[in-house]
Design an enzyme around this catalytic site. Sequence first.
Site, short mmCIF file in Angstrom:
data_model
loop_
_atom_site.label_atom_id
_atom_site.label_comp_id
_atom_site.label_asym_id
_atom_site.label_seq_id
_atom_site.Cartn_x
_atom_site.Cartn_y
_atom_site.Cartn_z
N GLU A 183 -32.81 3.81 22.06
CA GLU A 183 -34.21 3.39 21.87
C GLU A 183 -35.12 3.97 22.97
O GLU A 183 -35.98 3.28 23.51
CB GLU A 183 -34.31 1.87 21.81
CG GLU A 183 -33.60 1.29 20.60
CD GLU A 183 -33.70 -0.22 20.49
OE1 GLU A 183 -33.99 -0.88 21.50
OE2 GLU A 183 -33.49 -0.75 19.38
N GLU A 258 -29.64 -0.24 13.44
CA GLU A 258 -29.56 -1.65 13.80
C GLU A 258 -30.27 -2.47 12.73
O GLU A 258 -31.50 -2.59 12.74
CB GLU A 258 -30.18 -1.93 15.18
CG GLU A 258 -29.38 -1.37 16.34
CD GLU A 258 -29.88 -1.84 17.70
OE1 GLU A 258 -30.82 -2.67 17.75
OE2 GLU A 258 -29.34 -1.38 18.72
#
Length: 605
Positions: A183, A258
Amino acid sequence: MKKVILSGMLALSCWLCQGVNAQSKHTFTLGKSEFLLDGKPYQIISGEMHPARIPREYWRHRIQMAKAMGCNTIAAYVFWNYHETEKGKFDFSTGNHNIAEFVKIAQEEGMWVMLRPGPYVCAEWEFGGLPSYLLQIPDIKVRCMDPRYIENVQRYVNTLAAEVKPLLVTNGGPIVMVQVENEYGSYGNDKQYLYTLKDMWVKNGINVPFYTADGPTPFMLEAGTVDGAAIGLDSGSSEADFEQAKKQNPNVPAFSSESYPGWLTHWGEKWQRPGVDGIVKEVKFLMDTRRSFNLYVIHGGTNFGYMAGANSGGKGYEPDVTSYDYDAPINEQGDTTAKYMALRRLMASYLPKGKKLPAIPKPIPATTFAPVTLQPFTTVWQHLPEPVKKPQPVPFEAVGQDYGFMVYKTTLIGHKSGKLTIKELHDYATVFLNGRYVGKIDRRLGENSITLPKSEVKDPVLEILVEGMGRINFAEAMIDRKGITDRVILNGMTLMNWEQYRLPMTEQFVQELAKGPAAADSREGKFFKGSFELAAANDTYIDMSAFKKGIVWVNGHNLGRYWEIGPQKRLYCPAPWLKKGSNDIVVFDLHQQEAAAVKGEKTLE
């Protein structure tokens, strides 16, 4: 629609006949829009779990649970700070540290593996997985090309690569992809850093496809992706999300890296419990459109010891609870939930006629024990080490301490009462004047000051016992040193000449604690001790409702933090740490003064 559902059925059928086989070599590559296993389109159906959060003895059970729910892949973070606790000293062999064994078990169970090695991982884990020794460098910059950071990352990559290289799909193993950072588009924009990381892995022989994981927004994808790597979306729950990935790079597959069945919980909140319908709807969309995905997390486990992280959102400092149950499909103790059964039914509906998912493994036994009263047996004040002397307070890291507690002590000259302010307290302090408790200061509540009462003592002694809780693991506030990180002021006067007493409270330190004279020091900061009996060594939860704030050790193992503000009042204690018969328990509590009882329960609540 029939054609789409048939496509999903074929994907699961493919999984059932193409599980990992240690005797045959496979290929895994990136197509333009799909993953290719042995040259054929393949849908990754992954469940994430973290070896460091699960007792090694339960790794196989949890992987089998994921497979029985319908997964064909396991995604796993590697926490750098869990494997290199001291600079240059790695552990990839003992207990939960043996990453290679975890990967091999996944292969034995017919599962592929997506490895998420960081070096930064977030994961609600202490400092996002970065080792706290980095913070000994006063002006260190992380997750960028700061040469001091890169030097340490290189050592980590070299060491981990040697552990996992034999387990790559290209070498007959189950690891099909490796993630580059994590991320990154939510944090920074140093593309050179991302390419340097990827190059480190390649030079160490990591020759499987790479992927990145970012939120599905243009700025995150632009800053966080790497050319040639698959694009993970956190999460990819709509066609619009996947369209963003296609705009970023139309020549690599995108997947939901995710998808969230549950969510994390901070101290002082209610348990975060997203419903079943949302994740079932998302997974159905992903199955119907034949998108690959990873459930974050399918099983959360536990932040044992001092490893729970923290956030720094709009509320300020937000430390995470010890349990990483996460309201995941497989709960903290490894059992099924309504969410698990709903997802299993959904996954089974895509199987070809006559095919079935594996049977659900038998539950891990859990037990209770009757209340036992723990007696105070010594205090932290009777076990202070030799102090380090400093003109002004310095954080834990500046004196070589990673976790735990520290006492800051000085004699008051000039001002001796009034408004005491701790500049940048990290994270929780109990304040004492002449050996008497004055009160607490809690960073979580934005507190930084307390009133010192007037004293009849000519040279009053101020002592501040500081607990360092989890380091922030996400976004711009990650440089989160512990202790008193600036200075202490009394009525505007900066207090000088401090003694600092290091109290990392390691498992060895706690095991070696000797009983102190009861009258020697009766103030807050007590250790309590007792034992409980078990007819069999089964999992249990230690109910700490009668205590206030502290740490629990059972048979020398640090179970983590408890806090009366909740929501967590029970700490998970796995069977491998217990024994039939008598089990020792030690509690350190910052506020509790009197003997109190603990008991064993079967569930988190």
